[in-house]
Design an enzyme around this catalytic site. Sequence first.
Site, PDB file in Angstrom:
ATOM      1  CD1 TRP A 187     -58.363  70.518 -20.307  1.00 43.28           C
ATOM      2  CD2 TRP A 187     -59.599  69.627 -18.656  1.00 43.28           C
ATOM      3  NE1 TRP A 187     -57.916  69.245 -20.082  1.00 43.28           N
ATOM      4  CE2 TRP A 187     -58.663  68.666 -19.081  1.00 43.28           C
ATOM      5  CE3 TRP A 187     -60.491  69.295 -17.633  1.00 43.28           C
ATOM      6  CZ2 TRP A 187     -58.566  67.397 -18.520  1.00 43.28           C
ATOM      7  CZ3 TRP A 187     -60.412  68.027 -17.062  1.00 43.28           C
ATOM      8  CH2 TRP A 187     -59.455  67.095 -17.504  1.00 43.28           C
ATOM      9  CD  GLU A 226     -56.607  73.859 -18.494  1.00 39.26           C
ATOM     10  OE1 GLU A 226     -57.788  73.969 -18.097  1.00 39.26           O
ATOM     11  OE2 GLU A 226     -55.659  73.569 -17.740  1.00 39.26           O
ATOM     12  CE  LYS A 228     -54.552  66.259 -18.233  1.00 35.94           C
ATOM     13  NZ  LYS A 228     -55.315  66.347 -16.985  1.00 35.94           N
ATOM     14  CG  ASP A 259     -52.583  73.472 -16.035  1.00 35.15           C
ATOM     15  OD1 ASP A 259     -51.479  73.143 -15.561  1.00 35.15           O
ATOM     16  OD2 ASP A 259     -53.654  73.250 -15.459  1.00 35.15           O
ATOM     17  CG  HIS A 262     -52.199  70.927 -18.821  1.00 31.54           C
ATOM     18  ND1 HIS A 262     -53.503  71.219 -19.102  1.00 31.54           N
ATOM     19  CD2 HIS A 262     -52.208  70.377 -17.586  1.00 31.54           C
ATOM     20  CE1 HIS A 262     -54.277  70.876 -18.091  1.00 31.54           C
ATOM     21  NE2 HIS A 262     -53.511  70.373 -17.151  1.00 31.54           N
ATOM     22  CG  HIS A 286     -55.429  76.747 -15.259  1.00 30.18           C
ATOM     23  ND1 HIS A 286     -56.237  75.674 -15.524  1.00 30.18           N
ATOM     24  CD2 HIS A 286     -56.243  77.822 -15.151  1.00 30.18           C
ATOM     25  CE1 HIS A 286     -57.502  76.093 -15.587  1.00 30.18           C
ATOM     26  NE2 HIS A 286     -57.523  77.383 -15.382  1.00 30.18           N
ATOM     27  CG  ASP A 294     -51.590  67.928 -15.246  1.00 32.88           C
ATOM     28  OD1 ASP A 294     -51.262  68.912 -14.578  1.00 32.88           O
ATOM     29  OD2 ASP A 294     -52.722  67.752 -15.712  1.00 32.88           O
ATOM     30  CG  ASP A 296     -53.147  69.384 -11.147  1.00 39.91           C
ATOM     31  OD1 ASP A 296     -53.109  70.555 -11.543  1.00 39.91           O
ATOM     32  OD2 ASP A 296     -53.554  68.436 -11.840  1.00 39.91           O
ATOM     33  CG  ASP A 326     -55.840  73.591 -12.369  1.00 40.23           C
ATOM     34  OD1 ASP A 326     -56.334  73.008 -11.392  1.00 40.23           O
ATOM     35  OD2 ASP A 326     -55.942  73.170 -13.542  1.00 40.23           O
TER      36      ASP A 326
HETATM   37  C1  RNT Z   1     -57.101  69.439 -15.957  1.00 45.00           C
HETATM   38  C2  RNT Z   1     -57.101  70.904 -16.175  1.00 45.00           C
HETATM   39  C3  RNT Z   1     -58.279  71.641 -15.619  1.00 45.00           C
HETATM   40  C4  RNT Z   1     -58.696  71.146 -14.265  1.00 45.00           C
HETATM   41  C5  RNT Z   1     -59.761  71.966 -13.612  1.00 45.00           C
HETATM   42  C6  RNT Z   1     -60.356  71.280 -12.429  1.00 45.00           C
HETATM   43  O1  RNT Z   1     -55.940  68.841 -16.283  1.00 45.00           O
HETATM   44  O2  RNT Z   1     -55.919  71.441 -15.676  1.00 45.00           O
HETATM   45  O3  RNT Z   1     -58.021  72.994 -15.616  1.00 45.00           O
HETATM   46  O4  RNT Z   1     -57.615  71.042 -13.397  1.00 45.00           O
HETATM   47  O5  RNT Z   1     -60.683  72.344 -14.535  1.00 45.00           O
HETATM   48 ZN    ZN Z   2     -55.753  73.584 -15.599  1.00 41.74          ZN
END
Ligand code: RNT
Ligand code: ZN
Length: 418
Positions: A187, A226, A228, A259, A262, A286, A294, A296, A326
């Site tokens: 990513w 990955e 986003k 993810d 994302h 993820h 996003d 997290d 994640d």
């Molecule tokens: C970032 C991505 C990625 C990170 C990690 C730390 O938006 O989701 O996967 O969160 O690599």
């Molecule tokens: Zn991620």
Amino acid sequence: MKHQSLLQSYEIAKERYQAVGVDVEKALAELQKIAISIHCWQADDVVGFENLGGNIGGGGIQATGNYPGRARNIAELRADIEKVLTLIAGSHRLNLHEIYGDFGSETVDRDAVEPRHFASWMDWAKQKGLKLDFNSTSFGHPKSGDLTLANPDKAIRDFWIEHTKRCRLISEEMGKAQGDPCIMNLWIHDGSKDQTVNRLKYRQILENSLDEIFATDYKNMKDCIEAKLFGIALESYTVGSYDFYLGYGAKKQKIVTLDTGHFHLTESIADKISSLLLFTPEIMLHVSRPIRWDSDHVTIMNDDILDLAKEIVRADALPRVHIGLDYFDASINRIGAYVIGIRATQKAFLQALLEPIAALRKYEENAQYFERLALLEEAKTLPWNAVWDYFCLKNNIPVGEAYIGEIQKYEREVTGKR
Ligand code: RNT
Ligand code: ZN
């Protein structure tokens, strides 16, 4: 609650599920096999252990909060993960980022990292019965800027190409050592804060960089890419968008990472599973929780995750889906954040495995849509929680909220003293 009552509840639940044609024991056996790739970066707020002058931030991701007890070194991070493992059932994986290498007092820049920097991780993982997964790290470095693998400046681009190639080699060595492929995620944050008038150019550069990176074939690692939607300070343009990586993954048979944070907030990630699996070899997840963006947040058992788990089970896709977490929440106890997220993900898969799918499918085939909807509604309140409690009991880990006390104790004795 007493063992006896838990066992009684389980027996009643089993009978209830039998009535709708669900084999609870089979579901439990499946759940036991589901490995979750635990992200190492919740333990320390994505800082890592490089000796390059500390984390310089940037790269469009951000852990927020300053709860005490962050893991400050490898020993602390390992101890925290070991604690987490006592509170969850099953055999799992640990997902490492390159910046978590065992560099000792060495200064190792990202284009100089070697498999030996992960030797102690491999030994430790073996001892703990964990398999390792890996990630290249292009954020939080003086050469990160807004563009890494998509940078028109050849010197910067080559630096990151070299880094990523080395990460693939490290993953290969990990896979070989553990006798199971190491899943390596790629990513990058590359993008632009404001309007970009040559969106094509950077994507062409990224495509070329990826081709160069993936030129070597490996047997013991698998690549995933990955996408986003956007990063902080990079809101207008993301080079590695979903369309970009979906196209690249389909063309080059690479694993696309989904993810759950994302995408546009109302977009269904669950609905992507069946399409992706027709055109790409496997899927990496993820599992996260976006709040407005996003962000997290810690994964919880919400409808998004339930839908995703159900869709994977309905598509018979468990063998082709790698389940990773994640998120990074620095505002609450970090061990607790892990345990909540892992248990929530397992609960979602358990419910998916307990779905009366045969009966539902029959209704659908017969165009009995009232009946299908009714059973879907009833299935929501079938006693899956009694099965979950039994799963914890059988695996000798705390049942229900009992893990809260265990984490409080660890906080008093360990993380609270950091
Ligand atoms: C970032 C991505 C990625 C990170 C990690 C730390 O938006 O989701 O996967 O969160 O690599
Ligand atoms: Zn991620």
